[in-house]
Enzyme design. Sequence first.
Site, PDB file in Angstrom:
ATOM      1  CE  LYS A   1     -50.461  38.219  43.037  1.00 20.34           C
ATOM      2  NZ  LYS A   1     -49.586  39.163  42.319  1.00 20.34           N
TER       3      LYS A   1
ATOM      4  CE1 TYR B   1     -26.702  25.124  25.883  1.00 20.42           C
ATOM      5  CE2 TYR B   1     -25.932  27.381  25.512  1.00 20.42           C
ATOM      6  CZ  TYR B   1     -26.929  26.414  25.439  1.00 20.42           C
ATOM      7  OH  TYR B   1     -28.159  26.732  24.911  1.00 20.42           O
ATOM      8  CG  ASP B   2     -21.093  29.581  24.570  1.00 19.67           C
ATOM      9  OD1 ASP B   2     -22.328  29.498  24.683  1.00 19.67           O
ATOM     10  OD2 ASP B   2     -20.400  30.447  25.136  1.00 19.67           O
TER      11      ASP B   2
END
Length: 654
Positions: free
Chosen positions: A113, A34-35
């Site tokens: 929540k 990815y880098d």
Amino acid sequence: MSVQEQVHQLRETVRHHEHQYYVLDAPDISDAEYDVLVRELQALETRHPELVTADSPTQRVGGKPREGFVKMAHSSAMLSLDNALDETELRAFDARVRELLGGEEYRYVAELKMDGLSMAARYEGGSFLAAITRGDGEIGEDVTANARTIRSLPMKVAQTEPFEVRGEVVMHRAAFDRMNVEREAAGLARFANPRNAAAGALRVLDPTVTASRRLHYYTYFLVGAPGSHSESLERLHQAGFKVNPNRRICHDIDEALSFCREWDSKRDGLPYEIDGIVFKVDSVAQQVRLGYTARAPRWAIAFKYAARQVETRVLDILVQVGRTGALTPVAVLEPKQVSGVTVSRATLHNEDEIARLQLQIGDSVIVERSGDVIPKVVRVEARGAERRPFLMPTHCPVCGGHIVREEGEAASRCINTNCPARLKESVRHFSSRGVMNIDGLGDALIDQLVEKSLVKSVADLYQLTAEQLAGLDRMGEKSAGNVVSNISDSRKLPLPRLLSALGIRFVGERTSELLAEHFGSLDGIAGATTEELQGAEEVGPKVAESILNFFAEPENRVLVERLRDAGLTFTHTIRRKTVGPLAGKTLVLTGTLPTLTRDAAKQLIEDAGGKVAGSVSRKTSYVVAGADAGSKLDKARDLAVPVIDEKELMDLLA
């Protein structure tokens, strides 16, 4: 393939992998791969800056830190929810819904929540436009630059029509624990809980700091969506937003309660904290019919889980000094797990709380922790065999200054303005608008000045040079010169401003003016007795004692002398008239006047021999009311105090 096509393709590829990693939690390439993609995109954009767009993955973090946040209005009220604390209250909510819908069939969407910070995100033309915190529900803060750094918040979507989503910014437990380890290694205080850490990260002035905190954005609402809430959540998921998958359709209240019990037993296994379950009527048409109370929707409620408790032992009690000088006793505990978090400290608030608990060092105690509250000691469970009492120190544990506890106050305070624990706050107050008004001396600069020991006292501000400031982060020569010039200009401000800037407890803007008018000099105030101080208008025993304590502290006397040497104004020309058309009259100003500012109206009244008070009483002669007058106008009517407008005020002055 053209460069433009390469850039477009790379962006789409990077967005795909960001979505897989940050939204779906299912990466299909390694971090290193990815880098490489991101660096390739950055290199192309560097060589071709004309191709850079605001929604490019490379633009998530950029720009210099700001000096503050801009207020921004919400498109519609961003209300909080009413709470149900037990089964009875949840059933009562359901009964109200059933009654208001006249027995019509309905169902709920149950969602976890999440314990974070609410934020609205706006999109236009398919691109992320702005992000706003909840604030007071009507007005929030523009945190767009910081929100860009949250990888689970899409910068680009397929829908080109404007829309708004709302959701929760949270920090996962693993990131929270990692951050606290790093802070401890750097000698910094730990954050109390992930919610506080997330809120602080979103509101920090430097977006690069936000990016380092690894925040997540979970959407829970699509503003103005038709149909049903469950359908809108699915649409958000399909559009690339991170939507919590742990939700369920509940056809009755028993199913809702079953969902609550299920997640109460499973919540410790979640990667983030929750403090309850939210139930929303699914049909948007039914939501509209149910409507709102003054502060919350009638079609939704939050079922709050009870706080978790654990028994542990108090190993010691330390004292922390806060930014206002308040001393807070903190219990050092034998570490125990509570709701998946190791708790080793708990607040004891003040001496009165320790006395109420009858707590001593060595006792076994029950500690309570709920999602949004710092752990606290609930009660003493068993007295320790070798228990010993806690005594509040007589001198500040940070600077050695005197500790004072005002009569009627719960907290003890260090009154040394230059105490390192409260120095940043003292400098912020000293330089703020309406006090010494040193423009350009914002939070980021103050933090650097204190941390680099360039300022150890507010008096050190007057020794700063442009060269020193220009050497700090994000400070150019021009900015540094402006700040030094503004510091120099503050020397000319009148005595009431300086008196207010000293940070004497209970001595604000109005009291400073009254003291200056009465004594005519700072030396006169500093040398006055209790009786003499109370001779000044509106100064009672509590204010007089606070002033005496301040000037009795040796460090504060040193500060005053250094400010004298720096050339600040120590005298005041007494100008209040005892004659004039308003002599002996007390007026209160409220609302916005058509042509006069509040300060201008006050000046006119005082020049005419009158007095301007901050509150309405039976002794008030007139209330001068303008547009949007508030509670002062109501009180004037209740007390039958004459109410006049700006024109009538000018008639009186004439």
